[in-house]
Structures are given as C-alpha cells and as structure tokens.
Design an enzyme around this catalytic site. Structure first.
Site, mmCIF file in Angstrom:
data_model
loop_
_atom_site.group_PDB
_atom_site.id
_atom_site.type_symbol
_atom_site.label_atom_id
_atom_site.label_comp_id
_atom_site.label_asym_id
_atom_site.label_seq_id
_atom_site.Cartn_x
_atom_site.Cartn_y
_atom_site.Cartn_z
ATOM 1 N N ILE A 137 2.919 97.552 -34.839
ATOM 2 C CA ILE A 137 2.656 99.003 -34.899
ATOM 3 C C ILE A 137 1.160 99.250 -35.130
ATOM 4 O O ILE A 137 0.597 98.736 -36.098
ATOM 5 C CB ILE A 137 3.455 99.658 -36.056
ATOM 6 N N GLU A 191 13.444 84.264 -44.203
ATOM 7 C CA GLU A 191 12.868 82.972 -44.571
ATOM 8 C C GLU A 191 13.862 82.181 -45.435
ATOM 9 O O GLU A 191 14.678 82.777 -46.152
ATOM 10 C CB GLU A 191 11.619 83.196 -45.433
ATOM 11 N N LYS A 206 1.243 95.107 -48.067
ATOM 12 C CA LYS A 206 0.994 96.023 -46.940
ATOM 13 C C LYS A 206 0.660 97.425 -47.451
ATOM 14 O O LYS A 206 -0.242 98.098 -46.931
ATOM 15 C CB LYS A 206 2.210 96.043 -46.006
HETATM 16 N N1 HSE Z 1 8.416 88.773 -43.564
HETATM 17 C C1 HSE Z 1 7.968 90.005 -43.003
HETATM 18 C C2 HSE Z 1 9.171 90.903 -42.746
HETATM 19 C C3 HSE Z 1 7.245 89.872 -41.705
HETATM 20 O O1 HSE Z 1 10.318 90.525 -42.956
HETATM 21 O O2 HSE Z 1 8.930 92.028 -42.318
HETATM 22 C C4 HSE Z 1 5.816 89.481 -41.845
HETATM 23 O O3 HSE Z 1 5.078 90.432 -42.545
#
Ligand code: HSE
Length: 433
Positions: A137, A191, A206
C-alpha cells in the site's frame, strides 16, 4: 538510450525475491515509462544454494556485504534483510558512502529512522521505506506527497495481516484463536514464532513510523501502549457482532489540541466503519485530513510481489531524480520539530468482559463502583452460558461511555476487590465514527 541505474540488494528472502521478480516482470515497462534501465547488479546472499524460484546469474551473488557497499558503480542500496542489526549499520554505511537507500525494514526505521534520515541529509542522498508500512500500500508516499496540503488529524490502520487473518477466521467460522493460528502456520500465513504479530509489536513499529510522518513527532514503539489479540475470545467476537461491531487489531493515533494519542490494541469497530470490512490477510489505512476528509487505502500488507512493488516504487522514485541530477529530498516530517507531544492513551468508550459468580447482588455492586468513578454504562449484558472451565461463573459484559483508561482501571481494581467479580477477562476500546 536509457540511463542505467545500478542497485545492490542486501538480502534475498521473501521481499528480495519479490523485488527481483517484479523487476524482471516489469523491467521493460518501467524503462518505457521512465527512460531508466534499472538493474539489480549484486545481491548479498549468504545461502546461495537455497532455491528461491528465480533465476539469478551466479555472479550477482556475494556473501561479502562490503563488495556491495564499496562498489562505486552502485547508486542505490535496497536493504531487505530485516531486523534492527546489522541492517541499521549497513544502511548507515551506505548513506555515509553517498549511496541512496531503500528499505522494507519497519523495525530498523522505527528504532533508528531519525539517525538514518539525518545521515541521508548530511550526505545529500535519499532514504525511502514505503515497503516498511502496510507492504504494497503506497501510504507513506501519499502522506509525504499528495496529502501534504492537509493537516492529517487521525490515522487508524489494520497494519498486520497475520492478526487480521486470525480475527477474520474466528469471526467467519467461529473457530478458536488456537485453531486458526495453527491452521495459518500450516498454510504459511503465520510465522512459526508468531509473537511479534499476535502481541501487536509488528503493528507498533508500523504505527510509530506513521506517527512520525503524519504528526512530525517521535513515538518510539516502546512508548506506544500495545496489546495484541491473544485475549480476544469467541465470546467477545459473538457479543460484538450482535451489538453491531467487528473486532479488529488497530494501530491508531489522533491529534487533540497539542497532544497526539495513540495505541495498538484490539478495538470494537462499528460495522459501518470502512475498516470493519477489511478481512483476512489484507491491510488498510484510514486517514482523515482537514481538506481531503476521509481516505482509505486497502491492499496486501505482505507477500513477495506486493512488498516488492513498494520497494521498486521507491527505487524508481530515486532513479528518476538521479536521472535529473537532483536525487536529494529530505522527508521534512522526520525532523521531529513539531510542537505536538505524544501522550499515549486518551479517553474512549470501552468494552469490558468480566467473569462473575451467578448470584444475587452482583450488578448492584458493580454499577455502584462505576458510579463512584463517574463512569456511565451504555450497555450491560449477562451471558446465559457458563464460563468455559468454571461452572460457577458467567460472563458479564459492559460497554461504557467515554472515560479515561486510567480511571477505568482504577474502578475495575476496586470492583475486583469485592466478591462481585471473579476476574476481568478483556478490556477493549470501542471506536465511534
Ligand atoms: N508479519 C507481517 C504481517 C507482515 O503479518 O502483516 C510483514 O510486516
């Protein structure tokens, strides 16, 4: 004849692979549109034997970062290793050597953005990090270019795909948190160690970057009150939906007077809010500007090609300026010279779920204490089902009118000291619009 721009890439994981593939796919289109022949000439790759599904000439790979940082032919370094170190040191060295830097690294920019920005300024080179926030984005480019005529007053973002996927699946299929997480890990959406995602730390990095670019102040991820989704249960989701809300993990910041309030936490959003319909692995950023009014950006926050698209966008932006011999443009917002201050959590409507014994006199005690703290109740509801694992307890849910978090916690502390409440199971902000 197209101008040649040489890029050195540090790292060839998911984002590096996506950047390489996107350039292979669209090289000629980019050249036709810009007159630029962009080539990734060298790649730091410490596991060249690993198959990444792309065909890279072996001579492009090196295991020695200095071969890239010291190459006088390389104009732009794309740092795609991730993690704070050694990525920050590599970027600092590249900037000091007069190379432009593009990165997808939210942790390094949230921790060291001002230092790197000032190095870029001192060396008259550019630092760009569009891919660090919400993947594909183009939110940072929009904030720092097309929206510069606005005072942005608030930002709300679904900034993490893993947690949005988990909450969406819990809501759509009534599955438990553990069940969805396991399924997401098996499918490769989450993950193996999901801590940074599910505890909200990734979203806090972020949001920290968004706050600095939108409000011109520093709010380090450690200073942002952050809570993930592990406490959200199917009881919360079902109640929220019956009451007309969706639960989303939001990174939010809002200016009120000379203060900026912000946090990362699961929030009850009215179903009418545009962010409430952003589902699964998608990200979205909703901003409000004093001229443009409401704007929402929606797209993929992760994945090789979407993130590669953002990395390449930054590379092309810098390359165009190199071509015009004006490749220096500091992002003024990173100077942190705004008079605003970051104040953490402000006041809000709140949702509270408590486990209470099923006996008489409970409600009276709870509502009396809320009254003592001048906290007004909008909705109160007791669930018929017993709390899982304890046949004596039932869930009591309240939605409270605007109150400060600190005052709410004090009231709940006092309530907990009575025999009216066994435990506070969850507290979430309720967003109004
Ligand atoms: N692990 C992040 C997510 C992506 O699940 O959005 C990379 O910033």
């Amino acid at each position: 004849m197209s101008k040649k721009i040489k890029v050195g890439m540090l790292g060839i994981g998911n984002v590096g692979t996506g950047t390489y593939r996107a350039l292979e796919m669209n090289h000629d289109l980019i050249a036709a549109r810009t007159g630029l022949d962009i080539e990734i000439v060298k790649i730091l790759n410490r596991s060249p034997e690993k198959d990444r599904g792309i065909s890279v000439p072996a001579e492009k790979y090196t295991a020695d970062v200095n071969e890239i940082l010291n190459d006088p032919e390389i104009d732009i370094i794309a740092e795609l290793i991730g993690g704070i170190e050694p990525a920050t040191s590599y970027m600092a060295e590249a900037l000091s050597k007069g190379k432009h830097v593009v990165t997808a690294n939210k942790a390094a920019i949230a921790a060291n953005g001002p230092m790197l920005a000032s190095l870029a300024q001192d060396n008259k080179v550019m630092l760009r990090f569009e891919a660090a926030v919400a993947g594909g984005i183009p939110i940072l480019t929009s904030i720092t270019t097309a929206l510069l005529s606005n005072e942005l007053t608030q930002v709300h973002g679904i900034l993490n795909g893993t947690t949005n996927y988990i909450l969406s699946q819990m809501s759509m299929y009534g599955k438990s948190y553990e069940e969805v997480l396991k399924d997401a890990q098996e499918k490769g959406f989450a993950e193996a160690d999901p801590t940074a995602d599910v505890e909200g730390l990734d979203a806090a990095n972020k949001l920290s970057i968004l706050i600095s670019l939108i409000f011109g102040i520093s709010a380090s991820p450690d200073a942002i009150p952050t809570r993930g989704i592990t406490s959200v249960s199917n009881v919360d989701i079902a109640f929220a939906e019956e009451a007309g809300y969706k639960i989303k993990l939001l990174g939010s910041a809002e200016r009120k007077g000379d203060k900026v309030y912000g946090n990362v936490e699961p929030v009850l959003l009215p179903v009418s809010h545009p962010l409430a319909s952003v589902n699964n692995e998608f990200n979205a950023v909703f901003v409000n500007g004093n001229a443009v009014d409401e704007l929402m950006f929606y797209g993929r926050g992760a994945g090789p090609l979407p993130t590669g698209s953002a990395v390449l966008g930054d590379i092309i932006g810098i390359s165009k300026r190199i071509d015009k011999e004006s490749a220096y443009d500091n992002l003024p917002q990173l100077r942190y010279d705004s008079p605003l201050t970051f104040a953490g959590e402000g006041s809000s409507k709140y949702y509270v779920r408590m486990a209470v014994p099923e006996k008489s006199g409970i409600l009276g005690k709870i509502t009396t204490i809320f009254g003592e703290y001048d906290i007004s109740i909008e909705v109160i509801r007791q669930e018929a089902d017993k709390v899982e694992g304890d046949e004596q307890l039932v869930s009591l849910i309240v939605i409270l009118f605007d109150t400060e978090k600190k005052k709410l916690l004090e009231a709940l502390d006092k309530i907990l000291k009575t025999d009216a409440v066994h435990s506070i199971e969850n507290i979430m902000r309720v967003e109004t619009r």
